[in-house]
Structure formats: structure tokens, C-alpha cells
Design an enzyme around this catalytic site. Sequence first.
Site, mmCIF file in Angstrom:
data_model
loop_
_atom_site.group_PDB
_atom_site.id
_atom_site.type_symbol
_atom_site.label_atom_id
_atom_site.label_comp_id
_atom_site.label_asym_id
_atom_site.label_seq_id
_atom_site.Cartn_x
_atom_site.Cartn_y
_atom_site.Cartn_z
ATOM 1 N N ASP A 15 11.074 65.980 15.624
ATOM 2 C CA ASP A 15 12.315 66.394 16.280
ATOM 3 C C ASP A 15 13.522 66.098 15.394
ATOM 4 O O ASP A 15 13.753 64.950 15.013
ATOM 5 C CB ASP A 15 12.491 65.665 17.612
ATOM 6 C CG ASP A 15 11.517 66.144 18.680
ATOM 7 O OD1 ASP A 15 10.846 67.162 18.452
ATOM 8 O OD2 ASP A 15 11.451 65.503 19.748
ATOM 9 N N GLY A 41 7.138 66.838 20.687
ATOM 10 C CA GLY A 41 6.015 67.704 21.026
ATOM 11 C C GLY A 41 5.517 67.298 22.396
ATOM 12 O O GLY A 41 5.314 66.107 22.673
ATOM 13 N N ALA A 44 2.266 65.162 22.452
ATOM 14 C CA ALA A 44 2.470 63.789 21.984
ATOM 15 C C ALA A 44 3.314 62.991 22.966
ATOM 16 O O ALA A 44 3.035 61.816 23.239
ATOM 17 C CB ALA A 44 3.132 63.805 20.606
ATOM 18 N N ASN A 186 8.296 72.640 36.770
ATOM 19 C CA ASN A 186 9.673 72.547 37.235
ATOM 20 C C ASN A 186 9.988 73.828 38.003
ATOM 21 O O ASN A 186 9.143 74.712 38.159
ATOM 22 C CB ASN A 186 10.648 72.286 36.081
ATOM 23 C CG ASN A 186 10.665 73.405 35.043
ATOM 24 O OD1 ASN A 186 10.329 74.565 35.341
ATOM 25 N ND2 ASN A 186 11.057 73.074 33.826
ATOM 26 N N GLY A 226 14.917 65.372 42.513
ATOM 27 C CA GLY A 226 13.711 64.599 42.744
ATOM 28 C C GLY A 226 12.437 65.395 42.521
ATOM 29 O O GLY A 226 12.346 66.213 41.599
ATOM 30 N N THR A 249 15.979 65.346 27.028
ATOM 31 C CA THR A 249 14.805 65.765 26.266
ATOM 32 C C THR A 249 13.623 64.849 26.568
ATOM 33 O O THR A 249 13.719 63.632 26.423
ATOM 34 C CB THR A 249 15.095 65.721 24.755
ATOM 35 O OG1 THR A 249 16.286 66.444 24.476
ATOM 36 C CG2 THR A 249 13.938 66.315 23.962
ATOM 37 N N GLY A 252 10.717 65.404 31.526
ATOM 38 C CA GLY A 252 9.586 65.988 32.236
ATOM 39 C C GLY A 252 8.255 65.523 31.659
ATOM 40 O O GLY A 252 7.289 65.304 32.398
ATOM 41 N N ASP A 253 8.193 65.373 30.338
ATOM 42 C CA ASP A 253 6.965 64.899 29.701
ATOM 43 C C ASP A 253 6.681 63.446 30.074
ATOM 44 O O ASP A 253 5.522 63.060 30.269
ATOM 45 C CB ASP A 253 7.073 65.024 28.185
ATOM 46 C CG ASP A 253 7.140 66.468 27.723
ATOM 47 O OD1 ASP A 253 6.603 67.341 28.428
ATOM 48 O OD2 ASP A 253 7.727 66.729 26.662
#
Length: 310
Positions: A15, A41, A44, A186, A226, A249, A252-253
Site C-alpha cells: 500500500d 490486500g 492479507a 457492505n 453498525g 482503509t 471491513g477487512d
Amino acid sequence: MGTNKILVIGSTNVDMVIKMKKLPLPGETVGNGKFEQSYGGKGANQALAAAKQNVNTEFITCLGNDSHAKKLEEYFRNNLLITNRILYSDKSPTGIALIYVSEDGENCIALAPGANEELTMENLSDWEQLFKNVELLVLQAEIPLLTIENLILKAKEKNIKVLFNPAPVCRINKHLLTCIDYLVVNKGELEEISGEKVDSLNLKTITGELLKKGCKHVIVTLGKEGVFYHSDYTELSVKAFPVEAVDTTGAGDTFCGVLAACIAEKETITTDILKYCCAASAISVTRMGAQPSIPSKDETKQFFHSKYNQ
């Protein structure tokens, strides 16, 4: 580490991040940015988030034979990941992501997938060994879609649970929904998959249709609003923890990886588990970078217990 084994197969990127006052419009140059380089990624990110919850996690990815590869593999090992089946490409460089982050924490990302596109079925040929001792397979959509589809089908043949996060957004063939145990999306991804515009009034109906098509659990992340969870047995809504976002960034991961760890350890999804995953995401958005922002299990537990009843 625990005895449960999560297998994450997915992308790795380097990144390149610029923090700036606002995101540039087409044709616009925004100066006075601050540059940072870190690792990312979606594959990862999610693997590291699971491993930092002290759950036994293996990560399979494809890197270029370049200056980034050895540093990445050492970095993964130092962060508790099992990495003995990482692949290397002589044809493509390690994936690169160019990320712009505004002062209010919003971001836009451009990807050059490189070696991630070579994570193909031909390179993942030893199926008996691939899924040995695996309890949960975790996938995202930054590797070839054909690979994803075949991995899901192979996992189901071996009665291995599948968590799929179709991000970046992609279409899912209807026959695959019956093979997905945990679908994490999402709002935008849910709209693409369902073909319906999503709002608070029809969220239950739309996720219910996915359950009817064979998906076992649907988890919808709604950012500041939420998370909504729907299965044949229950539905749950939890609120996000209010924090001041610095960089969204990888949030969500982080949620997906921590959720995978919770599923591997406890299986049943509860309100507390969803709140715990939200706690990890809340911590991550207060820090810069996708992977540097991922909290440890101790950090997540401390935040969760201190904020839960507020």
C-alpha cells in the site's frame, strides 16, 4: 495459539498511502500530502486480523519475485501467520495499491493486482493437502473469480465452512450461494448481489431472499450504522462504536478477520460477537494504514469491555 485452523486464500498488496486534506477530483492536483508505505490486500488484511486474535491461521497468496516478497513473508511470520505455502511469480510483480486518504477518513484506492492474478487453480493443485485440518475457508474477491468459485465448491465437498466477502464487489452465481456459510457484505455489495436498492426498511427482506437461495448466514456491515445479521434462526442488529475516524482503509477487512476468528472458536454468532467485531473495526479506523491499524486480541477485549455498556 488456538487449535482451530482458518485458511485464508487471497491477495497481498504493498500500500502506497497519501494522507491529504481532501480527495482529488478528476484532473485536480491536491498538494501537501503525507506519504506512508505499508502492507495491505484484502486477503492479507483478513488473515492478519484473524491471527491477531490468537487463532491458528494459514495464509496462501501469490507474490512477485521482487524486493517486496521476502520482506512480506518475514512480516507475515512475525505476525503469527502460517506461510509455508505462499506462491511466487516470475511473470508479475507483487500487487500494488495507491491509496488516497482525506482528513475525514474517507479514501479512494487504485489497484495493480500483479501476482494476485496468478493465484489460479493450476497453482493450487494439491487439494488433499490444501484443506487438511482446515475448519474455515476465508475468501475475498481480489483474486481470479474462477479460483474463488472452485475453492468454494471444493471446500463444500470436504464439509469445510466458507466465509466469503465479495469485495471488491462481484456477482455471485446462484449455485454458489448454497455453498457459502457466511456471506459478509457492505451495503453496496449487497445491492450488487441482490439487484435491489437497500434501505433500512427492506434490509431484512433482501437478506432473507439470500437465505432462501441457500446461504446460511448473511452479515451486512453498515459503517457508522453498525451491523445487521440474518440467519434462518435469528436476526440481530448492533450499533457501531462512535470514534473519530482517521483512516477507514481496512476496517471491513478487520471486521471479517475477527469474525472468522470468532466463528472458528465459538461457531454461533451472537450480539456480543458482532459487537466485539465492531470494536476491532472501531479501533482500526482511529489509526493509519490497513494492517498497522489491526488491533490485537488484548486491545480489542479492553476496548470492547470499556465501551460496551456506554
